[in-house]
Structures are given as structure tokens and as C-alpha cells.
Design a protein around this motif. Structure first.
Motif, PDB file in Angstrom:
ATOM      1  N   LYS A  55       0.836  -1.204   0.000  1.00 26.70           N
ATOM      2  CA  LYS A  55       0.000   0.000   0.000  1.00 26.70           C
ATOM      3  C   LYS A  55       0.870   1.254   0.000  1.00 26.70           C
ATOM      4  O   LYS A  55       0.586   2.230  -0.706  1.00 26.70           O
ATOM      5  N   TYR A  58       2.579   1.741  -3.361  1.00 30.70           N
ATOM      6  CA  TYR A  58       1.686   2.254  -4.406  1.00 30.70           C
ATOM      7  C   TYR A  58       1.639   3.780  -4.406  1.00 30.70           C
ATOM      8  O   TYR A  58       1.362   4.401  -5.433  1.00 30.70           O
ATOM      9  N   LYS A  59       1.933   4.391  -3.252  1.00 29.88           N
ATOM     10  CA  LYS A  59       1.942   5.852  -3.168  1.00 29.88           C
ATOM     11  C   LYS A  59       3.098   6.452  -3.968  1.00 29.88           C
ATOM     12  O   LYS A  59       3.067   7.626  -4.335  1.00 29.88           O
ATOM     13  N   GLU A  65      -4.751   4.336 -13.797  1.00 30.92           N
ATOM     14  CA  GLU A  65      -5.483   3.122 -13.455  1.00 30.92           C
ATOM     15  C   GLU A  65      -6.492   2.719 -14.532  1.00 30.92           C
ATOM     16  O   GLU A  65      -7.111   3.558 -15.184  1.00 30.92           O
ATOM     17  N   ASN A  70      -4.330  -1.509 -11.399  1.00 36.52           N
ATOM     18  CA  ASN A  70      -4.794  -0.802 -10.208  1.00 36.52           C
ATOM     19  C   ASN A  70      -4.069  -1.369  -8.991  1.00 36.52           C
ATOM     20  O   ASN A  70      -3.207  -2.247  -9.125  1.00 36.52           O
ATOM     21  N   TYR A  71      -4.418  -0.878  -7.826  1.00 36.43           N
ATOM     22  CA  TYR A  71      -3.689  -1.297  -6.624  1.00 36.43           C
ATOM     23  C   TYR A  71      -3.797  -2.801  -6.378  1.00 36.43           C
ATOM     24  O   TYR A  71      -2.809  -3.454  -6.045  1.00 36.43           O
ATOM     25  N   GLU A  72      -4.995  -3.368  -6.529  1.00 37.44           N
ATOM     26  CA  GLU A  72      -5.174  -4.797  -6.253  1.00 37.44           C
ATOM     27  C   GLU A  72      -4.302  -5.654  -7.167  1.00 37.44           C
ATOM     28  O   GLU A  72      -3.690  -6.634  -6.726  1.00 37.44           O
ATOM     29  N   PHE A  74      -1.589  -4.588  -8.737  1.00 38.52           N
ATOM     30  CA  PHE A  74      -0.211  -4.244  -8.371  1.00 38.52           C
ATOM     31  C   PHE A  74       0.247  -5.113  -7.198  1.00 38.52           C
ATOM     32  O   PHE A  74       1.325  -5.722  -7.226  1.00 38.52           O
ATOM     33  N   LYS A  75      -0.584  -5.191  -6.177  1.00 36.73           N
ATOM     34  CA  LYS A  75      -0.261  -5.990  -4.993  1.00 36.73           C
ATOM     35  C   LYS A  75      -0.136  -7.469  -5.352  1.00 36.73           C
ATOM     36  O   LYS A  75       0.790  -8.159  -4.892  1.00 36.73           O
TER      37      LYS A  75
END
Length: 384
Positions: A55, A58-59, A65, A70-72, A74-75
């Protein structure tokens, strides 16, 4: 005197203000210089990776996106990567200016392989909201691929990373047998590189697997991915195919002909059955085919058939399952002494054989009769 005192106090206040302003400005400059150092930002980003703080990572990234970027996602990508590496030690290089970005290289030892490896981190300065100074952001362009297509058989549902997709297009192609098969095309504008979870679902089958995406413009054909039958159809398929193969060889043994097993086949597959039946008959009764005598002079003395193993290959837009039913058979043949032929003694000979056999079939489920019907057949025999 009072005027002099007031003047002195004012000058003192101004000096204090200037000193305070310099301290504050110096602090801002120090912060800016610190935050303007690409190496420091890259190191912080990498340290987040080490402690799996995705998290916070990601910043740091510069990203536009989409549904698949997106973040999910990416993770998920980074979690998958971390299962293949541990960092025994590492060093962070100075930033090297390149065209349009700065490059920082992290050199480390992979604890799994004990090999030296490198991780490149690209950074670019960006003006961001609510910030006086531009900030270094991590570029992910090397981790994102564009214009990827997936091709599946029409009639199957396709899920990518847990999301059901809607086809963007369809094409019709001919298979190896000349049959026209319709395929659905799914177009992905942008997606992270690496392994992705895929799921295919049809009336009879389902399939869960991972697919690796590595380059722009890649076309990923899923028609040959292994499928498994859903539980409600599985037992019926194995039984129906096993019953057919046993009946097929029984017809060979008692010479009842291909028509005795024609009930297992669709109308359009009767000629193919006739051809494949004759192919196996030429193996079992090869001596008959070496003579000019029309009548069959030989009979099967013994015959052993192994268990039949069925493997699902694919599913097509006609609702047909493609499968291979694999077995082995061995036999011995003797002359038929019941034949009364003057020339018979010239052909008396006993022989035996042993073969691995693949029944390459297409089958379709008959909902009315609750059984599978063979719509295509090709038999491959390999002598052992």
C-alpha cells in the motif's frame, strides 16, 4: 531615548524574523533536496517492498489506473514475485540520468538461488497536487504490457483474475479436420506482466490455470488448455466411453461389424466409424487381408483390453467435447477350423500382437437420452 529603544526593538524583531525565515527556508530546502534525491526515493520504495508494504509502495508509483492496472493487481503481481526471491543483502546505486527518467539499480543476492540479481527502478519528476515541489515517482512502464488478446471457444465463459470478461469480437476458423469453429476474442488494453489467474467455464467443463503475459500485442490461445468435466457429467462420460470401446472390440472379436456399435454414434459420424473399424480389423485379421479369399479364415483366440483412461482435451462452440480415450490391447489369432475351403491349408498361420491405442473422439451430450454420442472418431494404434 524612547524612539531609539523602539527602533532597536524593531531591528531586533526583524533580525529574529529573518533568522526564523532562514531556518524555515533551510528546512524546506533540506526537505526538497532530500525528496529530490532519486536514490533516496528508490531506496524507500524498495524497503517498502522488503517489508511487503504494498500500500505504501503504491503511493510512490506514477500510474494511470484501468480495470486491470490498479492497486489490487499491483499488490497481486508483487506478492507473486516475492514467492520467487529472498534478499540476502542488497546495495542501491546512485541515480543515473537517462532520456526522460532517472535509473536506480538495486543489486542483491537471491537467497533461493544464491545468485546475484538486479532490480531496475525508473523514476521521473512529477508535479503533484498539494505539493510545492515536484516529486520523484516510480515508473511502471516495464511492468505493464499493452494490447493483449485472449482467444477462447465460443460458448465458454472466461474469467481473468476473478473478473468475468465480455468478448470484444469473434472469429471463425477451421480445425485440423476442416470443421468450422467459432472463437471469442477478449481484448485487454493494459495489464501487468506476469502470471494471471484464468478460469474457463462451459456447460460440461471447467478449467482453472495460470497464464503468463510477457509482451505487448500477445495473442493467447486458450483452446488447448486442459479442461475437467463438472461432477454431474464426469461419471457418465467415463462409463459411456468405456462401454463404447468394449463394444467396439467385442464387435471385432465376434465379427458382428461396425453397424453393431453404430448406436453410439451420430448420423454424421457413421462413415468415420466404418473407416476406423476397418483400420483396426486390418490389425486383428491381417492375414485375411493378405489373401485374395473373400471369407474370413481367422478368429481371435484370446484378447485382453486394459482399463480405458479418458482425458478431456477441449470444448468447441458446437457443444462438443474433444477427448482422448487411451487403452492397450493384446491378442492372439488362430485359423478358423470350421471353414471348409480347399485352399485353406495354404493360409493356416497363428500370430499375436500388442498395441497401445488412442481413440481421438469428439462427443456431445444427448440431454433426451442422458448419454454421450460420438460425433467424430480417429484411432491411432502403436505396436508395442
Amino acid at each position: 531615548m524612547r524612539a531609539i529603544a523602539k527602533s532597536s526593538l524593531l531591528q531586533s524583531s526583524i533580525r529574529m524574523f529573518i533568522i526564523a525565515a532562514c531556518i524555515i527556508l533551510g528546512g524546506f530546502i533540506a526537505i526538497y533536496e532530500n525528496r529530490s534525491n532519486a536514490k533516496i526515493i528508490a531506496k524507500e520504495y524498495f524497503q517498502c517492498y522488503l517489508r511487503s508494504d504494498f500500500k505504501e509502495m503504491y503511493k510512490y508509483v506514477d500510474i494511470e489506473e484501468t480495470d486491470n492496472v490498479n492497486y489490487e493487481m499491483f499488490k497481486k503481481k508483487l506478492k507473486n514475485e516475492k514467492t520467487q526471491v529472498t534478499f540476502a543483502d542488497y546495495t542501491v546505486s546512485k541515480a543515473v540520468k537517462k532520456k526522460g527518467f532517472s535509473l536506480v539499480t538495486v543489486s542483491y543476492t537471491n537467497g533461493y538461488t544464491n545468485k546475484k540479481e538486479k532490480l531496475s527502478i525508473k523514476l521521473v519528476k512529477k508535479r503533484v497536487a498539494n505539493s510545492i515541489f515536484p516529486k520523484w515517482k516510480v515508473l511502471l512502464d516495464d511492468s505493464i504490457v499493452e494490447n493483449v488478446e485472449f482467444k477462447t471457444v465460443s460458448g465458454e465463459n472466461f474469467m481473468l483474475d476473478g473478473k468475468k470478461l465480455t468478448p470484444n469480437d469473434s472469429v471463425t476458423e477451421k480445425d485440423d479436420s476442416g470443421n468450422e469453429i467459432k472463437y471469442d476474442i477478449y481484448k485487454i488494453d493494459k495489464i501487468f506482466s506476469g502470471a494471471h489467474d484464468c478460469y474457463l467455464d462451459s456447460t460440461y467443463t471447467e478449467s482453472t490455470f495460470k497464464k503468463k503475459i510477457e509482451k505487448d500485442g500477445e495473442i493467447i490461445d486458450l483452446k488447448n488448455e486442459s479442461r475437467t468435466l463438472k461432477d454431474e457429467y464426469n461419471q457418465g462420460l467415463e462409463k459411456d466411453i468405456n462401454d463404447f470401446i468394449v463394444a467396439f472390440f467385442n464387435a471385432q472379436k465376434d465379427k458382428s461389424g461396425y453397424k453393431s456399435v453404430s448406436g453410439y454414434f451420430s448420423d454424421g459420424a457413421q462413415q468415420a466409424l466404418k473407416n476406423e473399424y476397418k483400420k483396426v480389423r486390418k490389425i486383428l485379421y491381417k492375414k485375411d487381408f493378405e489373401t485374395d479369399i473373400d471369407s474370413s479364415l481367422y478368429v481371435i483366440d484370446s484378447f485382453d483390453l486394459s482399463d480405458v483412461k479418458t482425458h478431456i482435451i477441449n470444448f468447441n462452440s458446437k457443444g462438443e467435447l474433444g477427448l482422448i480415450a487411451r487403452c492397450s490391447y493384446s491378442f492372439s489369432v488362430k485359423s478358423d477350423t470350421s471353414k471348409d475351403d480347399l485352399n485353406f491349408s495354404s493360409y493356416v498361420s497363428e500370430y499375436e500382437g500388442s498395441y497401445d491405442c488412442d481413440f481421438n473422439l469428439r462427443v456431445q451430450y444427448d440431454e433426451n437420452n442422458k448419454k454421450y454420442i460420438v460425433t467424430s472418431i480417429e484411432i491411432t494404434n502403436n505396436e508395442k
